[in-house]
Scaffold this motif. Sequence first.
Motif, short mmCIF file in Angstrom:
data_model
loop_
_atom_site.label_atom_id
_atom_site.label_comp_id
_atom_site.label_asym_id
_atom_site.label_seq_id
_atom_site.Cartn_x
_atom_site.Cartn_y
_atom_site.Cartn_z
N LYS A 94 41.10 65.27 90.03
CA LYS A 94 39.86 64.99 90.73
C LYS A 94 39.03 66.23 90.99
O LYS A 94 37.86 66.13 91.28
CB LYS A 94 40.16 64.30 92.07
N GLN A 95 39.66 67.41 90.88
CA GLN A 95 38.94 68.65 91.14
C GLN A 95 39.08 69.59 89.95
O GLN A 95 39.90 69.37 89.07
CB GLN A 95 39.48 69.32 92.40
N LEU A 96 38.26 70.63 89.96
CA LEU A 96 38.33 71.64 88.92
C LEU A 96 39.67 72.37 89.01
O LEU A 96 40.28 72.44 90.06
CB LEU A 96 37.19 72.65 89.07
N GLY A 97 40.13 72.88 87.87
CA GLY A 97 41.36 73.65 87.90
C GLY A 97 42.20 73.43 86.66
O GLY A 97 41.76 72.86 85.67
N ASN A 98 43.43 73.91 86.74
CA ASN A 98 44.38 73.79 85.64
C ASN A 98 45.34 72.64 85.91
O ASN A 98 45.84 72.48 87.02
CB ASN A 98 45.18 75.09 85.48
N TYR A 99 45.64 71.90 84.86
CA TYR A 99 46.58 70.78 84.96
C TYR A 99 47.52 70.84 83.76
O TYR A 99 47.14 71.29 82.69
CB TYR A 99 45.82 69.44 84.96
N ILE A 100 48.74 70.36 83.98
CA ILE A 100 49.72 70.29 82.90
C ILE A 100 49.85 68.84 82.46
O ILE A 100 50.12 67.96 83.27
CB ILE A 100 51.08 70.85 83.34
N ILE A 101 49.63 68.61 81.17
CA ILE A 101 49.72 67.27 80.58
C ILE A 101 51.01 67.20 79.77
O ILE A 101 51.30 68.10 78.99
CB ILE A 101 48.52 67.00 79.64
N GLU A 102 51.76 66.12 79.94
CA GLU A 102 52.97 65.91 79.16
C GLU A 102 52.68 64.92 78.04
O GLU A 102 52.06 63.89 78.27
CB GLU A 102 54.11 65.39 80.03
N ILE A 103 53.15 65.26 76.83
CA ILE A 103 52.98 64.39 75.67
C ILE A 103 54.37 64.01 75.19
O ILE A 103 55.14 64.87 74.76
CB ILE A 103 52.21 65.09 74.54
N ASN A 104 54.70 62.73 75.27
CA ASN A 104 56.00 62.24 74.80
C ASN A 104 55.90 62.00 73.29
O ASN A 104 55.42 60.97 72.86
CB ASN A 104 56.38 60.94 75.51
N LEU A 105 56.38 62.96 72.51
CA LEU A 105 56.32 62.83 71.06
C LEU A 105 57.36 61.84 70.56
O LEU A 105 57.10 61.03 69.70
CB LEU A 105 56.50 64.19 70.41
N THR A 106 58.56 61.90 71.11
CA THR A 106 59.65 60.96 70.83
C THR A 106 60.65 61.14 71.97
O THR A 106 60.43 61.95 72.85
CB THR A 106 60.28 61.19 69.44
#
Length: 155
Positions: A129-141
């Motif tokens: 919701k705000q500016l900044g850094n976020y970590i996104i997880e990608i489930n490849l398998t």
Amino acid sequence: MRKKTIKVILTKDVQKLGKQGTLIKVKPGYIRNYLIPLKLAEIATTSLINQFALKQKESEIKQIQFTKKCITNKELLENLEKFTIRKKISENGVFFGKVTKKQILDLIIEKVDLTIDLNKNQLELPEMKQLGNYIIEINLTTNVIAKINIEILPE
């Protein structure tokens, strides 16, 4: 009195029994009345067991190759420092609109040349919701999860 069971190989996944290609023992009535009429299983013969063993080996090899591709794609994604997204912001630092999975997916596809196809269901987003850094997880398998950094900046 000994209960008689018959060995069968499942031709489809059956809940509470097993997955396709599994060799199980079940009672004759269950086979005759449920499994065979619905084409969920076949009576296990030596040739049928050998066929399913070959199919399982082939599928295991394909799964191993796919997992290797996913690991190389994970390394590609994690080697990039950051992905940036620009948003209009209000006076208190909250940006307008949402950062959607499709936006992030398009950004990843644009920046990285992956050897597998990604879809938005593989992404796990934190609440942004705000500016900044976020970590996104990608489930490849299964057991291969790539973590990427997304930075949200003002326009």
